[in-house]
Design an enzyme around this catalytic site. Structure first.
Site, PDB file in Angstrom:
ATOM      1  N   ARG A  88      -9.467  21.295  33.040  1.00 22.12           N
ATOM      2  CA  ARG A  88      -8.460  21.848  33.940  1.00 22.12           C
ATOM      3  C   ARG A  88      -8.901  23.233  34.402  1.00 22.12           C
ATOM      4  O   ARG A  88      -9.171  24.121  33.579  1.00 22.12           O
ATOM      5  CB  ARG A  88      -7.107  21.946  33.225  1.00 22.12           C
ATOM      6  CG  ARG A  88      -6.018  22.569  34.084  1.00 22.12           C
ATOM      7  CD  ARG A  88      -4.699  22.633  33.328  1.00 22.12           C
ATOM      8  NE  ARG A  88      -3.706  23.340  34.133  1.00 22.12           N
ATOM      9  CZ  ARG A  88      -2.912  24.294  33.667  1.00 22.12           C
ATOM     10  NH1 ARG A  88      -2.995  24.665  32.392  1.00 22.12           N
ATOM     11  NH2 ARG A  88      -2.054  24.887  34.458  1.00 22.12           N
ATOM     12  N   HIS A 122      -2.403  29.517  39.975  1.00 19.51           N
ATOM     13  CA  HIS A 122      -2.330  30.120  38.652  1.00 19.51           C
ATOM     14  C   HIS A 122      -2.188  31.638  38.834  1.00 19.51           C
ATOM     15  O   HIS A 122      -3.008  32.416  38.358  1.00 19.51           O
ATOM     16  CB  HIS A 122      -3.557  29.760  37.812  1.00 19.51           C
ATOM     17  CG  HIS A 122      -3.344  29.910  36.337  1.00 19.51           C
ATOM     18  ND1 HIS A 122      -3.597  28.906  35.428  1.00 19.51           N
ATOM     19  CD2 HIS A 122      -2.874  30.947  35.605  1.00 19.51           C
ATOM     20  CE1 HIS A 122      -3.319  29.334  34.207  1.00 19.51           C
ATOM     21  NE2 HIS A 122      -2.892  30.579  34.284  1.00 19.51           N
ATOM     22  N   GLU A 131       2.965  27.701  35.124  1.00 21.69           N
ATOM     23  CA  GLU A 131       3.939  28.656  34.596  1.00 21.69           C
ATOM     24  C   GLU A 131       4.586  29.507  35.688  1.00 21.69           C
ATOM     25  O   GLU A 131       4.410  30.727  35.736  1.00 21.69           O
ATOM     26  CB  GLU A 131       3.291  29.538  33.533  1.00 21.69           C
ATOM     27  CG  GLU A 131       2.828  28.766  32.315  1.00 21.69           C
ATOM     28  CD  GLU A 131       2.322  29.659  31.188  1.00 21.69           C
ATOM     29  OE1 GLU A 131       2.322  30.904  31.359  1.00 21.69           O
ATOM     30  OE2 GLU A 131       1.932  29.117  30.140  1.00 21.69           O
ATOM     31  N   ASN A 179       3.131  23.748  28.668  1.00 18.83           N
ATOM     32  CA  ASN A 179       2.336  24.746  27.950  1.00 18.83           C
ATOM     33  C   ASN A 179       3.139  25.228  26.746  1.00 18.83           C
ATOM     34  O   ASN A 179       4.298  25.617  26.893  1.00 18.83           O
ATOM     35  CB  ASN A 179       2.009  25.935  28.853  1.00 18.83           C
ATOM     36  CG  ASN A 179       1.162  25.542  30.043  1.00 18.83           C
ATOM     37  OD1 ASN A 179       0.684  24.422  30.146  1.00 18.83           O
ATOM     38  ND2 ASN A 179       0.960  26.476  30.958  1.00 18.83           N
ATOM     39  N   TYR A 181       3.065  27.669  23.133  1.00 11.73           N
ATOM     40  CA  TYR A 181       2.405  28.650  22.276  1.00 11.73           C
ATOM     41  C   TYR A 181       3.245  29.025  21.059  1.00 11.73           C
ATOM     42  O   TYR A 181       2.716  29.215  19.972  1.00 11.73           O
ATOM     43  CB  TYR A 181       2.053  29.909  23.080  1.00 11.73           C
ATOM     44  CG  TYR A 181       0.950  29.659  24.082  1.00 11.73           C
ATOM     45  CD1 TYR A 181      -0.383  29.645  23.695  1.00 11.73           C
ATOM     46  CD2 TYR A 181       1.242  29.387  25.410  1.00 11.73           C
ATOM     47  CE1 TYR A 181      -1.403  29.387  24.599  1.00 11.73           C
ATOM     48  CE2 TYR A 181       0.242  29.124  26.332  1.00 11.73           C
ATOM     49  CZ  TYR A 181      -1.081  29.132  25.917  1.00 11.73           C
ATOM     50  OH  TYR A 181      -2.082  28.851  26.821  1.00 11.73           O
ATOM     51  N   GLU A 222      -1.573  23.353  28.067  1.00  8.93           N
ATOM     52  CA  GLU A 222      -2.149  24.520  27.398  1.00  8.93           C
ATOM     53  C   GLU A 222      -1.598  24.607  25.990  1.00  8.93           C
ATOM     54  O   GLU A 222      -0.394  24.486  25.770  1.00  8.93           O
ATOM     55  CB  GLU A 222      -1.800  25.828  28.124  1.00  8.93           C
ATOM     56  CG  GLU A 222      -2.438  26.043  29.461  1.00  8.93           C
ATOM     57  CD  GLU A 222      -2.090  27.414  30.043  1.00  8.93           C
ATOM     58  OE1 GLU A 222      -1.692  28.318  29.265  1.00  8.93           O
ATOM     59  OE2 GLU A 222      -2.188  27.576  31.264  1.00  8.93           O
TER      60      GLU A 222
END
Length: 504
Positions: A84, A128, A174, A302, A304, A375
């Site tokens: 990606r 992005h 995002e 994504n 985290y 991600e």
């Protein structure tokens, strides 16, 4: 060199499961003024004193623009099934609209061809965060709807150019950071500090997503191509039942501000009520929500960390700010740092169980929609050392992090989550936005002085995962993935592991 640190794997993934790595243009490419590229808002922001740690910029970054063949060789060695990357809008269209820069377009066309020649499927992100500066200057960027229509034209151009070859398209990455960090808190480019502007930008990102999906549908010709969006849909947890209101507030303005229009065709009523202090939402014009709500083939997520929240007992509505904070109404919420969690180098709590539960919940909320982890990764301090005459990076913490989170992804799949792939963030150490070059997320180390690449232990682990679709284990470590518990101590020290490696 790393082989002795890994045992044969456990937990088989389906043969069709997509495994790869992710990057972003401004974070790795460099070549900021080469090949006809125009400036983006991140060029301007990073060159503004005080905006990034140590005054860091993406002028060189990881120099991927000049080292693309070397990096492709590394991807092939990693056995990636997907890669990606994002396209620099200003490399393809220096002013964001109008004339197309053929040299920039050819850079990405060659990259796509080279990936396919190596058996790696291209996953393309159109935005992005690096909006062409010319659109910021001309329209005010995402504050004005003209930028959404410029994005539609850009998507149409890219779909026509690469749509016969690209496997997965993601309109935005995002958009919360793009809008709320970029126009609300001022932490990211272009540095705006208005809650109203952040909400306006969020709407125009939603609108542009729908316009781009329609443009891609008109132009792409690859039969099995999929259209997606990569959202940082936060996993939110209230500490007590009394704090459920804090979770609802955060979920509305961080998550449902995007999932509402994109996936359901409407803004949630509670979001509109919560933000009425900042805007009357008159910028939402007839037909906008229908346009934003376009069918997609894949939802990118994504992940985290889990956001632990509670209501702020000291909140005073009379002192609430109109901007400069992370999102509208943030003064009502406190973000808690759980002391019982291990943490990454970014001070983010490590909770693989959160990823598992998140994927299960999202699949239940959006039945029939495949999900990909676009991600997931972690920054930790890395040191290049010499072992038997070879440079190595023994990133045990990152390797354990990836083992736990890929395993959590697989557990979610077995619990019924429609999860079809996992992409590690990131392929390379890179420019980490306002944090500069301190945090290292890569599974490949980049020396920012020499630009030399050194594969880390985590990259060796990931290459075995990609090759076998079987999750390798880190030898001699006992992992405990129970929620809200510290991981079990190692059964042997890392020094012992290094000694074992030197014998391999």
């Amino acid at each position: 060199m790393y082989h002795g640190l890994l045992d044969t794997g456990h937990i088989d993934l389906p043969p069709s499961f997509i495994l790869g790595a992710a990057t972003a243009a401004y974070q790795i490419e460099g070549g900021a003024t080469e090949g006809g590229r125009g400036p983006s808002i991140w060029d301007t922001f990073s060159h503004t004193p005080g905006k990034t740690e140590g005054g860091a910029t993406g002028d060189v970054a990881a120099d991927h623009y000049h080292r693309v063949e070397e990096d492709l060789g590394l991807m092939e060695a990693l056995n990636l099934t997907a890669y990606r990357f994002s396209i620099s809008w200003s490399r393809v269209m220096p002013t964001g609209e109008g004339e197309v820069n053929a040299e920039g377009l050819q850079f990405y066309s060659r990259l796509v061809d080279s990936l396919l020649a190596r058996g790696i499927q291209p996953v393309v992100t159109l935005n992005h965060w690096d909006l062409p500066q010319a659109l910021e200057d001309k329209y005010g960027g995402w504050r004005e709807r003209e930028t959404a229509f410029a994005f539609e034209k850009y998507a149409e151009i890219m779909g026509a150019a690469l749509g016969d070859r690209v496997y997965i398209w993601s309109t935005h990455n995002e958009p919360w950071n793009n809008s709320f960090s970029g126009y609300g808190s001022g932490a990211f480019a272009p540095g705006g500090t208005s809650h109203e502007d952040a909400l306006i930008a969020a709407h125009h990102l939603n609108l542009s997503h729908g316009l781009a999906v329609k443009a891609l549908r008109r132009t792409i010709t690859r039969i099995d191509a999929r259209i997606s969006v990569a959202l940082n849909i936060f996993r939110v947890a209230a500490e007590t039942p009394e704090d459920a209101e804090a979770a609802r507030l955060f979920d509305a303005v961080a998550n449902r501000v995007f999932t509402g229009p994109m996936l359901n065709g409407q803004y949630p009523a509670d979001l509109l009520a919560d933000t009425r202090k900042f805007t009357d939402w008159s910028f939402v014009l007839p037909g906008d929500l229908e346009t934003s709500h376009q069918p997609i083939d894949l939802l990118g997520v994504n992940y985290y960390e889990v956001m632990h929240v509670r209501l702020n007992p000291a909140y005073d509505p009379e002192t609430e700010k109109d901007g400069g904070t992370a999102f509208p109404g943030s003064e009502r919420i406190e973000f808690l740092r759980r002391g019982d969690l291990e943490r990454t180098g970014m001070d983010w709590g490590i909770e693989p169980q959160g990823l598992e539960d998140h994927l299960v919940a999202l699949s239940a909320q959006h039945p029939g929609l495949p999900i990909m982890v676009m991600e997931n990764g972690a920054a930790f301090p890395d040191t290049v050392t010499s072992l038997n005459g070879n440079n190595v990076v023994l990133d045990f913490d990152r390797t354990r992090f990836l083992i736990e989170h890929v395993t959590a992804t697989d557990r979610a799949r077995h619990r019924g989550a429609n999860v079809v792939g996992y992409l590690v963030w990131s392929l390379l150490d890179n420019f980490e936005w306002a944090a500069g070059y301190g945090p290292r997320f890569g599974i490949i180390h980049v020396d920012y002085d020499t630009l030399q690449r050194t594969p880390k232990l985590s990259s060796h682990w990931f290459s075995q995962l990609c090759a076998s679709k079987t999750i390798p284990t880190l030898r001699e470590f006992s992992l405990d993935s129970r929620p809200d518990q510290s991981r079990a101590p190692t059964t042997h020290t890392e020094d012992a592991l290094v000694a074992n490696l030197s014998k391999d």
